[in-house]
Design a protein around this motif. Sequence first.
Motif, PDB file in Angstrom:
ATOM      1  N   TYR A  88     -47.886 -59.983 -67.018  1.00 25.76           N
ATOM      2  CA  TYR A  88     -46.348 -59.756 -67.138  1.00 25.76           C
ATOM      3  C   TYR A  88     -45.429 -60.863 -67.511  1.00 25.76           C
ATOM      4  O   TYR A  88     -44.589 -60.447 -68.380  1.00 25.76           O
ATOM      5  N   ASP A 121     -44.453 -54.100 -57.888  1.00 23.35           N
ATOM      6  CA  ASP A 121     -43.196 -53.523 -58.254  1.00 23.35           C
ATOM      7  C   ASP A 121     -42.667 -54.635 -59.213  1.00 23.35           C
ATOM      8  O   ASP A 121     -42.252 -54.335 -60.343  1.00 23.35           O
ATOM      9  N   PRO A 122     -42.354 -55.922 -58.588  1.00 20.98           N
ATOM     10  CA  PRO A 122     -41.776 -56.864 -59.481  1.00 20.98           C
ATOM     11  C   PRO A 122     -42.616 -57.424 -60.508  1.00 20.98           C
ATOM     12  O   PRO A 122     -42.070 -58.245 -61.253  1.00 20.98           O
ATOM     13  N   LYS A 125     -44.585 -53.569 -65.688  1.00 21.18           N
ATOM     14  CA  LYS A 125     -43.508 -52.796 -66.326  1.00 21.18           C
ATOM     15  C   LYS A 125     -43.328 -51.657 -65.734  1.00 21.18           C
ATOM     16  O   LYS A 125     -42.153 -50.974 -65.666  1.00 21.18           O
ATOM     17  N   TYR A 126     -44.433 -50.980 -64.974  1.00 25.61           N
ATOM     18  CA  TYR A 126     -44.272 -49.774 -64.409  1.00 25.61           C
ATOM     19  C   TYR A 126     -45.363 -49.565 -63.449  1.00 25.61           C
ATOM     20  O   TYR A 126     -46.530 -50.055 -63.697  1.00 25.61           O
ATOM     21  N   ASN A 127     -45.236 -48.821 -62.654  1.00 28.88           N
ATOM     22  CA  ASN A 127     -46.601 -48.424 -61.614  1.00 28.88           C
ATOM     23  C   ASN A 127     -46.382 -46.902 -61.138  1.00 28.88           C
ATOM     24  O   ASN A 127     -45.549 -46.475 -61.145  1.00 28.88           O
ATOM     25  N   ILE A 146     -46.490 -46.521 -72.078  1.00 30.08           N
ATOM     26  CA  ILE A 146     -45.516 -47.730 -71.479  1.00 30.08           C
ATOM     27  C   ILE A 146     -46.072 -49.313 -71.837  1.00 30.08           C
ATOM     28  O   ILE A 146     -45.353 -50.136 -72.009  1.00 30.08           O
ATOM     29  N   ARG A 151     -41.473 -53.694 -75.199  1.00 33.97           N
ATOM     30  CA  ARG A 151     -41.907 -55.014 -75.103  1.00 33.97           C
ATOM     31  C   ARG A 151     -43.167 -54.647 -74.123  1.00 33.97           C
ATOM     32  O   ARG A 151     -43.213 -54.053 -72.996  1.00 33.97           O
TER      33      ARG A 151
ATOM     34  N   ARG B  18     -37.221 -49.165 -56.196  1.00 35.38           N
ATOM     35  CA  ARG B  18     -37.301 -49.825 -57.321  1.00 35.38           C
ATOM     36  C   ARG B  18     -36.005 -50.408 -57.720  1.00 35.38           C
ATOM     37  O   ARG B  18     -35.864 -51.830 -58.149  1.00 35.38           O
ATOM     38  N   ARG B  25     -34.240 -59.002 -56.176  1.00 38.99           N
ATOM     39  CA  ARG B  25     -35.002 -60.311 -56.555  1.00 38.99           C
ATOM     40  C   ARG B  25     -34.247 -61.062 -57.552  1.00 38.99           C
ATOM     41  O   ARG B  25     -34.435 -62.041 -58.209  1.00 38.99           O
ATOM     42  N   VAL B  68     -37.941 -47.842 -66.329  1.00 41.95           N
ATOM     43  CA  VAL B  68     -38.588 -46.553 -66.908  1.00 41.95           C
ATOM     44  C   VAL B  68     -37.789 -45.556 -66.256  1.00 41.95           C
ATOM     45  O   VAL B  68     -37.509 -44.734 -66.808  1.00 41.95           O
TER      46      VAL B  68
END
Lengths: 555, 159
Positions: A88, A121-122, A125-127, A146, A151, B18, B25, B68
């Motif tokens: 990441y 999550d942090p 890019k996506y999950n 994605i 990027r 999210r 954070r 996203v």
Amino acid sequence: MLLGAEILVKCLEKEGVEVIFGYPGGAVLEIYDALVKSECIKHILVRHEQGAAHEASGYARASGKVGVCLATSGPGATNLVTGIATAYMDSIPLVVITGQVPTSMVGTDAFQEVDITGITDPITKYNYLVKDPRQLPRIVKEAFHIARSGRPGPVVIDIPRDVSASLLEYEACDHIELRGYKPNVNGHAGQIKQVVQLLMDAKRPLICAGGGVISAGAGQELTKLAEILNVPVVSTMMGLGAIPGDHPLALGMLGTYGVARANLAVSRCDLFVALGMRFDDRVTGNTAKFAPGAKIVHIDIDPAEIGKNVRVDIPLVGDLKIVLNQLAGRLVSKENAVWWEEIASFPPIFGEDQGENPEITVPEIMKAINELAPDNIIFTTDVGQHQIWAAQLLKVKKPRTFISSGGLGTMGYGIPAAVGAQVACPGHTVLVITGDGSFQMGMPELGTALEQDLPLKVLILNNQSLGMVKQLQDHYCGGRYAAVHFKKNPDFHYLAKAYGALALKITRREEIGEKVSEFLRHPGLAVLEVIVTAKDNVYPMVLAGCGLAEMIGRE
Amino acid sequence: MRHTLAVLVENHPGVLSRVAGLFARRGYNIESLVVGETEDKTVSRITLVVEGDEKVIEQVSKQLNKQVDVIKVNDITNEETVERQLLLLKVAADPPVRQEIMQIVEIFRCRIVDIGRRSLIIEATGDEEKIQAIIKSLQPFGIQELVRTGKVAMVRGQK
């Protein structure tokens, strides 16, 4: 009718996946059962899940394709976390597949259950947590899109066991609709015009190549543009190889451990053109003192990076391959002769000037590698002093041939990254540059290299200590050393032998040329241990709070 | 300065966490957050009130846009908007003061939605100023319980 797991494998094949790095477990039994039947996908069994993520990342970086790794639920998934975070931070495209407990048990603290979408999550890019097997084709397609577009970055797909085990009709997904995700690839015409004007007007222009140049596949475009304008190019660690390291316009790596002439060029330029970089604190030093006399142009695919850390005069969002072509078409060649005279007057690279040292130093070894390395070499490094010396001194001639954990600084990255790179590029010489500390974090993956017959070259620069931390203690703790000396190390010679490798060792300066050469030419797995001085530090170095021009050298 | 952001997001589970996680954070301060479905059932709208200077707000918007699941981010701070919060407030109301409270309710055009033996529940909607004024006026009688939503906002006219 197909099993969810079989549909998953079908979708992966459709995305062109050739290799998966993985480790099995209870929650991925069906996926493994489907995977062994695949004729297109090769599975590489790793020794630790962290290795799987790093290997996928090394594979992605060497090949430019999306790296894929697979692990079971719970500890399998959490062991991937460091690898996901590493990818990441360096914007590496990964699709990470994890098993999960059955949907009916999610949230009950079941055996080997962990909320991996929450945890990652942090750092993704996506999950996705797949709750309905009918969604698998869409999710896999989206995940790859994605991961590799805009990027790049890692995407996690968490698949509960009942989803893998359910029977359903396979319905292919050929269309993606992500209304919240549409990266801008073309540069804004008005901004392009302004950048051209600035480049033409600047007296002391400087281009900085970040990892984005490499991920956009824009190395040649960069080199061409720099040549038209005769502009010097500095690189971040992630950008090494974007322009050939031995190119006359390449000044080397900038940053708090950058080479002197790169940092001096940054400090004196009147235009700083940042390409695909994020102004990390290890790149800028004190941001208030960064490129103080310069207008800053920042070109990046990720709008959120622009203006995040430093003030930017001209922002330009777009894909570098496209934008650099847009720019090149509008530029007229220049000399920048006065600027080059000034650059020529900068002092030589501090690190090269070793003085007299009775013991072997790392820069000597880097010099030998520059002389003896074949053209098809790919470097991977671990993290520490050896990494900085490698970044400063190695001539990285092509994109995707310097693979190092830049953003996260993950020790234990070098060996697994090399496994991935070697799998991606079988005919190349893949050289791991590591230290005795980092080696012991990544060592298990030598087992994977052994099993896969990968002829990695592992160079252990052994100073019996954690040199970078020791160096920091020299500067920030008054030289009081804490927990940086290994009082006992295993015998690396026997370890190498245990993994079936050619084991070489250098203890005297006279042996360097011959043994490095033998090591690099060996057709199989080889480990070369070099006993190096523990007293040397990496310079130049920029202390906390200082600007790049305030770097300090060897006393 | 306080900014109001109208954020359109995919109506998926997990989107709120999210967005909230992003604020935590990156160290941004959320003053209030309201989320609900829109006229399009696949889209939710998050109304965020965030404290920060221009630079912070720009970063917040960019980081939100990068998600996203985020479809659109609008900073409506400087737009002409209609803003509302909802307040439910339980106030001590023994017989001698009941009349006075009811007068206050009348003046502010709020409503009494529950009558207990010794207390009243009052419902009010309005912008921040009005809600504050109501709370202040009822404070002397003894507020026993108070619950309020964050702000929702809509840009006036034009579209």
